[in-house]
Design an enzyme around this catalytic site. Structure first.
Site, PDB file in Angstrom:
ATOM      1  N   SER A  68     -26.914 -30.645  18.640  1.00 21.35           N
ATOM      2  CA  SER A  68     -26.686 -31.608  19.708  1.00 21.35           C
ATOM      3  C   SER A  68     -27.812 -31.485  20.735  1.00 21.35           C
ATOM      4  O   SER A  68     -28.151 -30.379  21.168  1.00 21.35           O
ATOM      5  CB  SER A  68     -25.337 -31.329  20.386  1.00 21.35           C
ATOM      6  OG  SER A  68     -25.124 -32.204  21.453  1.00 21.35           O
ATOM      7  N   GLY A  78       3.279   3.813  -4.413  1.00 20.73           N
ATOM      8  CA  GLY A  78       3.334   4.758  -5.527  1.00 20.73           C
ATOM      9  C   GLY A  78       2.985   4.186  -6.881  1.00 20.73           C
ATOM     10  O   GLY A  78       3.379   4.734  -7.923  1.00 20.73           O
ATOM     11  N   LYS A  79       2.212   3.104  -6.897  1.00 20.83           N
ATOM     12  CA  LYS A  79       1.895   2.434  -8.181  1.00 20.83           C
ATOM     13  C   LYS A  79       1.079   3.342  -9.087  1.00 20.83           C
ATOM     14  O   LYS A  79       1.396   3.517 -10.268  1.00 20.83           O
ATOM     15  CB  LYS A  79       1.142   1.124  -7.890  1.00 20.83           C
ATOM     16  CG  LYS A  79       1.959   0.126  -7.088  1.00 20.83           C
ATOM     17  CD  LYS A  79       1.162  -1.125  -6.763  1.00 20.83           C
ATOM     18  CE  LYS A  79       0.034  -0.866  -5.806  1.00 20.83           C
ATOM     19  NZ  LYS A  79       0.494  -0.388  -4.492  1.00 20.83           N
ATOM     20  N   ASP A  97      13.819   9.922  -3.714  1.00 22.15           N
ATOM     21  CA  ASP A  97      14.083  11.330  -3.403  1.00 22.15           C
ATOM     22  C   ASP A  97      13.952  11.595  -1.910  1.00 22.15           C
ATOM     23  O   ASP A  97      14.643  12.459  -1.354  1.00 22.15           O
ATOM     24  CB  ASP A  97      13.125  12.239  -4.189  1.00 22.15           C
ATOM     25  CG  ASP A  97      11.666  11.883  -3.944  1.00 22.15           C
ATOM     26  OD1 ASP A  97      10.911  12.729  -3.435  1.00 22.15           O
ATOM     27  OD2 ASP A  97      11.268  10.743  -4.277  1.00 22.15           O
ATOM     28  N   SER A 108     -23.854 -32.572  11.391  1.00 18.48           N
ATOM     29  CA  SER A 108     -23.580 -32.139  10.007  1.00 18.48           C
ATOM     30  C   SER A 108     -24.054 -30.697   9.795  1.00 18.48           C
ATOM     31  O   SER A 108     -25.044 -30.456   9.118  1.00 18.48           O
ATOM     32  CB  SER A 108     -24.230 -33.079   8.993  1.00 18.48           C
ATOM     33  OG  SER A 108     -25.574 -33.371   9.285  1.00 18.48           O
ATOM     34  N   VAL A 168       0.835  -1.198   0.000  1.00 16.82           N
ATOM     35  CA  VAL A 168       0.000   0.000   0.000  1.00 16.82           C
ATOM     36  C   VAL A 168       0.873   1.253   0.000  1.00 16.82           C
ATOM     37  O   VAL A 168       1.879   1.324   0.712  1.00 16.82           O
ATOM     38  CB  VAL A 168      -0.919   0.012   1.239  1.00 16.82           C
ATOM     39  CG1 VAL A 168      -1.712   1.308   1.314  1.00 16.82           C
ATOM     40  CG2 VAL A 168      -1.868  -1.179   1.206  1.00 16.82           C
TER      41      VAL A 168
END
Length: 628
Positions: free
Chosen positions: A464, A31-32, A163, A536, A28
């Site tokens: 049960s 910087g994509k 930078d 079940s 996250v």
């Protein structure tokens, strides 16, 4: 009038350009989105109205002070802009003088790893971003491992925000060394590290004077020149059939997108599953017939012979058929909030086929931090494991390393229809081809006729303390007195032997019911009336048990007793222990119970005598011919 000569030349030049699909990934806020925005901006691929809108949005949503926030070019969702993260996969097209590109901006947040895997599945190169301030993170490793699993063999390690670290060569070198040590087993053909500042453009389009110690290419130059030819056209021919095209009585073709290889009229093809062969008569497209078609093209094949082919079949080269099996080993990326439960039935989608499937074994899960293998009984969200998968019927496939389209699959939840997992086939299991059904002279019908009864499973389900075992015992006693052949599979009794190795986690409960269902099926094959008394708790496993049997052989009996009544009864003192924390994963307390939606018989036991409820079941069996 014809187009001007210079326009024709321009269009011809565009057609000749090579094409690269790549994605940006990482943790996250690495910087994509900013990087993609910078690529578009510096490449002068934005119109004036886009720039004006970007400047306005930067003032409203931006995170860069008074500067343009390039991330907003691709963070198009309002939720993304408000949170400052990428949620969905954003695709952008751009072109330079040398190449055309489609870039997928994928989410960095762990919650959206499934979206990242979607972007990677169609990409040829990955740009893995790392924030120079943070270094290599768990999500960095996870994304690198996933892109490797998904067949991407070319990567760029973009150390961003250099930078903010004063363009330090030492910081860059330390991060690159750490990542390369981790990535060495991943098998990348190329791994190019580049120090960049996506915000200010350093080493994105052109080399930066701020990094005189870096002598490699800027990012765009590398993207323009890297050779990522997957040579799919040189692979064996594969065409997953999407649609059988019958516009009239005179034409029958098989439509789909070629997943590998080339095809020409006159070539001999085979149906992967049946092995039936025929010769290609025509290659039909909307724009006319073709003399040759290659991987990636959507075509309709007309064959010389009438061959039984339907959606889901794979047409292949007759001399290079894919493997056909109902079991295989695969890597599996789990994408759902609910854990993977081995033994539970899912829908597996491979190419154009969909079949019921289950994970029969979880061999290990992978620690993405160090790629070590660990024993596990289940997979949780974003975990990756190595599994064996069993299918309800054989399918044709290739190893994922050889062909993504015929070697990649997804798992779908049968009730929500949501995608819960993505898998990459490694190889078929030999046991699937070595084990065959043995023909027997005495069958189920003959065994049942000898007993003068119709075999079936009475599946008692409920909480049960609801009275399942009591009623089942009364029913068997009455059937036995009438000379009927029966057997009871009771939850507690089975756990003393067949299932003594299982606990009470959700994964163990699923395996518990799977084993019991298979055992009940064998007893039905022996001609018996089987009474199964298990809590079940999950609908999925009860449905799996039903589908193992023939029509009318599964009778679901829902002993519908409210939880508060079961707690008051508490014949074994289990609810008290569960409430005190002495028993974990107890149904009704800290583990859910999913009541049947359409049970054949529903018993209300609050104000009813168990003997009366047993008589209702016996009457049901008599009226429907199970006992005569």
């Amino acid at each position: 009038m014809g187009a001007p000569a210079d326009l024709k030349a321009y269009l011809a030049a565009q057609e000749k350009k090579t094409f690269l699909r790549f994605l940006t990934c990482g943790s996250v806020d690495d910087g994509k989105s900013t990087l993609i925005g910078r690529l578009l901006y510096d490449s002068k691929l934005l119109f004036e109205d886009h720039l004006a809108a970007l400047e306005k949005d930067s003032k409203q949503h931006g995170t860069t002070g008074g500067d343009i926030d390039f991330a907003l070019l691709v963070d198009g969702l309002e939720a993304e802009r408000e949170q400052g993260i990428t949620i969905d996969v954003a695709y952008r097209f751009f072109a330079t003088d040398k190449r055309k590109f489609i870039v997928a901006d994928t989410p960095g947040h762990e919650q959206y790893t499934r979206n990242m895997a979607t972007g990677a599945s169609n990409s040829e190169l990955a740009v893995i971003l790392i924030d120079a301030r943070k270094g290599v993170l768990t999500q960095t490793r996870r994304h690198a491992y996933i892109v490797s699993l998904l067949g991407i063999r070319h990567a760029v390690l973009a150390v961003n925000k250099i930078d903010l670290m004063d363009f330090s060569q030492e910081v860059f070198g330390r991060i690159v060394a750490e990542f390369k040590a981790f990535a060495e087993p991943l098998g990348f053909q190329t791994l190019v590290p580049i120090p960049i500042s996506a915000r200010f453009g350093d080493n994105v389009i052109a080399g930066s004077a701020n990094t005189p110690w870096y002598d490699g290419p800027p990012l765009l130059e590398h993207l323009e020149t890297v050779d990522v030819d997957t040579a799919l056209a040189d692979k064996p021919f594969r065409l997953p059939v999407q649609w059988v095209n019958r516009p009239n009585l005179d034409f029958r073709g098989f439509s789909g997108t070629i997943a590998g290889g080339r095809i020409r009229p006159g070539d001999i093809v085979a149906v992967a599953g049946s092995g039936r062969t025929s010769k290609v008569k025509r290659i039909v497209t909307f724009d006319g017939d073709l003399d040759v078609a290659s991987a990636g093209e959507a075509v309709t094949l007309a064959l010389e012979d009438e061959v039984d082919i339907s959606r889901g079949d794979i047409l292949c080269a007759a001399n290079a058929r894919p493997e056909v099996s109902d079991q295989f080993a695969a890597h599996l990326l789990w994408m759902a909030a609910e854990e993977l439960l081995p033994g539970r039935q899912y829908i597996l989608k491979l190419a154009t086929s969909q079949v019921p499937a289950q994970v029969t074994a979880l061999k290990h899960k992978i620690d993405v931090n160090n790629l070590h293998q660990h024993a596990a009984k289940t997979l949780h969200l974003n975990e990756i494991g190595y599994v064996n998968i069993s299918l309800a019927q054989p399918l044709a496939f290739d190893p994922y390393a050889e062909n993504r389209d015929t070697g990649g699959f997804i798992l779908i939840d049968r009730f929500t229809n949501g995608t819960v997992g993505a898998g990459m086939i490694d190889f078929g299991l030999r046991r699937a081809t070595n084990v065959h059904w043995q023909a027997l002279d005495v069958n189920k019908s003959a065994r049942a006729a000898l007993k003068h009864q119709k075999p079936a499973v009475l599946w008692f389900t409920g909480l049960s303390g609801s009275g399942k075992s009591t009623i089942a015992n009364l029913v068997e006693r009455s059937l036995h007195a009438r000379g009927r052949h029966t057997y009871i599979l009771d939850g507690d009794n089975v756990r003393h032997g067949l299932n003594r190795d299982l606990g009470f986690t959700d994964a163990d409960r699923v395996e518990n019911i799977r084993r019991v269902a298979e055992t009940a099926k064998l007893f039905v094959d022996a001609g018996l009336i089987v009474l199964v008394s298990f809590i079940s708790p999950f609908r999925s496993e009860r449905r799996m048990a039903r589908e193992l049997l023939g029509d009318g052989e599964f009778i679901e009996v829902f002993v519908d007793t409210p939880l508060d009544v079961c707690i008051r009864r508490d014949p074994k003192g289990l609810y008290e222990k569960a409430r005190s924390g002495a028993i974990k994963h107890f149904t009704g307390i800290d583990s859910p119970y999913e009541p049947p939606e359409q049970a054949e018989i529903v018993l209300k036991t609050v104000d009813s005598d168990p003997a009366n409820e047993a008589e209702r079941i016996l009457d049901y069996l008599s009226r429907r011919g199970y006992v005569v």
